[in-house]
Motif scaffolding. Structure first.
Motif, PDB file in Angstrom:
ATOM      1  N   ARG A 158      41.507  44.890  36.172  1.00 44.86           N
ATOM      2  CA  ARG A 158      40.535  44.858  37.091  1.00 44.86           C
ATOM      3  C   ARG A 158      40.861  44.334  38.550  1.00 44.86           C
ATOM      4  O   ARG A 158      40.514  44.749  39.416  1.00 44.86           O
ATOM      5  CB  ARG A 158      39.233  44.320  36.603  1.00 44.86           C
ATOM      6  CG  ARG A 158      38.144  44.262  37.594  1.00 44.86           C
ATOM      7  CD  ARG A 158      36.983  43.244  37.230  1.00 44.86           C
ATOM      8  NE  ARG A 158      35.811  43.386  38.215  1.00 44.86           N
ATOM      9  CZ  ARG A 158      35.750  42.811  39.526  1.00 44.86           C
ATOM     10  NH1 ARG A 158      36.697  42.066  39.835  1.00 44.86           N
ATOM     11  NH2 ARG A 158      34.454  42.968  40.040  1.00 44.86           N
TER      12      ARG A 158
ATOM     13  N   ASP B 146      32.713  48.586  39.689  1.00 42.17           N
ATOM     14  CA  ASP B 146      33.995  47.805  40.006  1.00 42.17           C
ATOM     15  C   ASP B 146      35.050  48.949  40.844  1.00 42.17           C
ATOM     16  O   ASP B 146      34.881  50.171  40.489  1.00 42.17           O
ATOM     17  CB  ASP B 146      34.913  47.247  38.829  1.00 42.17           C
ATOM     18  CG  ASP B 146      34.167  46.189  38.144  1.00 42.17           C
ATOM     19  OD1 ASP B 146      33.447  45.347  39.072  1.00 42.17           O
ATOM     20  OD2 ASP B 146      34.269  45.820  37.052  1.00 42.17           O
TER      21      ASP B 146
ATOM     22  N   ARG C 119      36.214  37.002  38.060  1.00 37.44           N
ATOM     23  CA  ARG C 119      36.044  38.296  38.881  1.00 37.44           C
ATOM     24  C   ARG C 119      35.968  38.183  40.475  1.00 37.44           C
ATOM     25  O   ARG C 119      35.377  37.351  40.837  1.00 37.44           O
ATOM     26  CB  ARG C 119      34.535  38.673  38.260  1.00 37.44           C
ATOM     27  CG  ARG C 119      34.413  38.972  36.737  1.00 37.44           C
ATOM     28  CD  ARG C 119      35.122  40.323  36.414  1.00 37.44           C
ATOM     29  NE  ARG C 119      35.291  40.738  35.135  1.00 37.44           N
ATOM     30  CZ  ARG C 119      35.814  40.032  34.019  1.00 37.44           C
ATOM     31  NH1 ARG C 119      36.752  39.327  34.455  1.00 37.44           N
ATOM     32  NH2 ARG C 119      35.761  40.348  32.837  1.00 37.44           N
TER      33      ARG C 119
END
Lengths: 421, 421
Positions: free
Chosen positions: B64, B145, A93
């Motif tokens: 993402r 996010d 991430r």
């Protein structure tokens, strides 16, 4: 399970292929059972390319917008490294500086880290993810604007994150495999250093060794974060930066190495009336122009004339500005002239050993003298001697000192034990 | 003082020079006494270059991280435009989607805007600043996010910001000067439309007119935001999109234009047993593969065989996947074969006028017949007729319809008043 913070510089990330290699190393570290937080700089020349674009649309770009612009570079590299890690089967991430809780002052282009609140980073680690934190950037505590940390900012981010998370080590990956006793391009038998204290590393960095940035080392010392400077291209151990000279035994304290610096220029103000406050006035003018002064020399004034010379060094990039500022107060102070000389170089000897071993300064001066090098300014700290010399003699001076203090790889690295410093 | 939201596309920002021109126009609008909020897309090919890098490090990049990567593009262009504005003497502040309060769902790569909370934008406007909001991006309400809005996302950002701030107009700057009765590259006398209703614009956009994205128009209609589609390279007025067909008088309601689309393919499932639920099963398989179906045709089954054919169109980019999914259920459903044909094109006639004027369909079909064009599927809405034809006849069909409905610039634009639709 250890917590390892790794920082990769722009040249280690300059292409998709290099990014994949970096990802492999990260995944290896993760698979060895460590929690891993990674801080990446922008890819290769990205920052320069963005700066160039900024110059094209505005020759004096506003700093707030410059920060907004430049921080895109680290977001790009971090996201790409995260993708490369995921393609190797690990989870990753990436977070912007703001998302990772890097809180700074609001001084755009040169912000200082006030605090790191790594809640989201810790949460992601708990879920088994490799965490990427965009280097060089943060968010202003006051204005909530995006800020950048200035030169060496990604090193500082890595150290600050390591400190906030109490990491076991902060690994700084670069294109050399650590710190050497001198620049190996100048001294062929320069020796790799396995360990160095924070203070010695600070002196080496401050006097020209480019492997680590001063602010990052200062930060690491303040919070006791062990640094490991190593190569992105080789698995072999680099240089560990940790511990204080205070804790070294006399046997451990040695001469660390020779650093050099070609980035300074010498400014001499000639014929300054030797009255109280005049030197202060000169240095205030320089300070007000936000120019840092390094070495200073004030000659003893001649009793006959009551005039003296004041000499100091500044970064060459600030030379013209320093001269211009001084010319403005020439009439007010009544000095003769300002002389500017950028054909100078600085050579420094650094080592905890000089605290306990006398004679270092004498040997230092003798070695330079034997090499035919004339000293123009000398400046010392407890663990460093620096001199300003002609730039043409810089390589010779580095080699002569490296040799005189027996720092070469062929001989055992011994503490210099002369006499009469 | 009006509040104007302006959106600039990537081709208007592809170089430093173009960015400076955009800045001039923005400053002009500001100096005319308006509050100005600007939404910029990423410069030129930036998004494609970043996607290419992503592919190189991971052939299936996680969404993402892809969002984190791609949003850097809009940060860069926004910061550069802000700098260019400041160099012209106006003040400007750029904000990321997250900073500007663009709150979205967490569907990476295709997030929907949930809310816009433009507190910082309003604060900056109050201080007299031009505000730049990075298009295409937001922040997920749930995960915090970074998200992206999918195709046409910057248009949607502009409309959403305009709606949240109750802007007087949302100007969409592009490389054409508005909406035309047909593609001027195909029909030389295509006429510029000064005004068009949301519904007509939606039908035009949905059937191939590329000037505005469907989602942005839908959003504008829902919140009643007037759109002004105009050219970045010319000062002349573009096309205003506002109002509803419901509010048009019979005299105002006209045939708007002819749109065409070369991006679809036709899939035919042959020899399908004509049992209840079979068609549903076929379309469910396609839907589960996340493929949108546009036109559908089910033939009357032959009583003798009890078999029928089911034909539908999908985006060409999904054609291979659709066929593969259907092959998987061939044995289960017992149909004969799947036939794939991507040599098709779609031509559509759009206009509020067809609600009140009969005979449009008849004239439509007559015009195509006279041009020797065979209709393979036909599909209508209250204000649109679309047909699927051979792709080689698409240009001829567009020209024939444009001519039959007298849409050309040389004649007065009149309401078609035939009979017997």
């Amino acid at each position: 399970m250890a917590l390892v913070v790794q920082k990769y510089g722009g040249s280690s990330l300059e292409s998709a292929d290099r990014i994949k290699r970096v990802a492999e190393r990260i995944v290896e570290t993760r698979k060895a059972g460590n929690d891993v937080v990674v801080v990446c700089s922008a890819m290769g020349d990205t920052t320069d390319e963005l700066l160039d674009l900024a110059q094209q649309v505005n020759p004096a770009p506003p700093e707030r917008e410059l920060d907004m612009l430049l921080t895109a570079g680290e977001r790009i590299s971090n996201a790409l490294v995260a993708m490369a890690i995921e393609s190797l089967g690990a989870e990753a991430r990436s977070f912007s500086g703001s998302q990772a809780g890097v809180i700074t002052t609001s001084a755009h282009q040169n912000a200082r880290i006030i605090d790191v609140t790594p809640g989201r980073v810790q949460e992601a680690l708990k879920q088994g993810q490799v965490v990427l934190v965009a280097g060089f950037q943060g968010v202003s505590q006051d204005t909530k604007d995006i800020t950048t940390l200035g030169r060496g900012g990604s090193d500082t981010t890595a150290v600050a994150v390591a400190a906030a998370m109490n990491a076991d080590v902060c690994e700084i990956y670069t294109d050399v495999d650590g710190v050497y006793t001198a620049d190996p391009r100048i001294v062929s038998d320069a020796r790799h250093l396995d360990r160095i204290t924070y203070e010695e590393m600070l002196e080496m960095a401050a006097t020209g060794a480019k492997v680590l940035h001063l602010r990052a080392v200062e930060y690491a010392r303040r919070y006791g974060v062990p640094l490991h400077v190593r190569s992105s291209y080789s698995p072999k151990p680099g240089t560990i930066v940790s511990g204080s000279v205070e804790d070294l035994s006399v046997e451990q304290a040695m001469i660390t190495g020779v650093a050099h610096d070609r980035s300074e220029a010498k400014v001499t103000v000639r014929g300054v009336p030797d009255n109280p406050g005049i030197a202060g006035r000169i240095f205030r003018v320089i300070a007000d122009a936000e120019i840092d002064i390094d070495m200073v020399l004030q000659n003893v004034s001649s009793t006959a004339s009551g005039l003296t010379d004041i000499t100091f060094t500044v970064a060459r990039s600030n030379g013209a500005l320093a001269v211009a500022e001084l010319e403005k107060i020439k009439a007010e102070l009544g000095f003769d002239q300002v002389v500017y000389d950028d054909h100078v170089g600085k050579v420094s000897l650094v080592g905890a050993g000089m605290r306990s071993h006398p004679g270092v300064t004498a040997t230092f001066c003798e070695a330079l003298s034997q090499a035919g090098v004339n000293i123009e300014i000398i400046n010392t700290s407890e663990i460093r001697i620096s001199v300003l010399i002609r730039d043409t003699q810089l390589d010779d001076a580095v080699a002569a000192l490296h040799n005189a203090f027996e720092l070469g790889a062929d001989e055992e690295a011994v503490v210099y034990a002369g006499s009469g410093r």
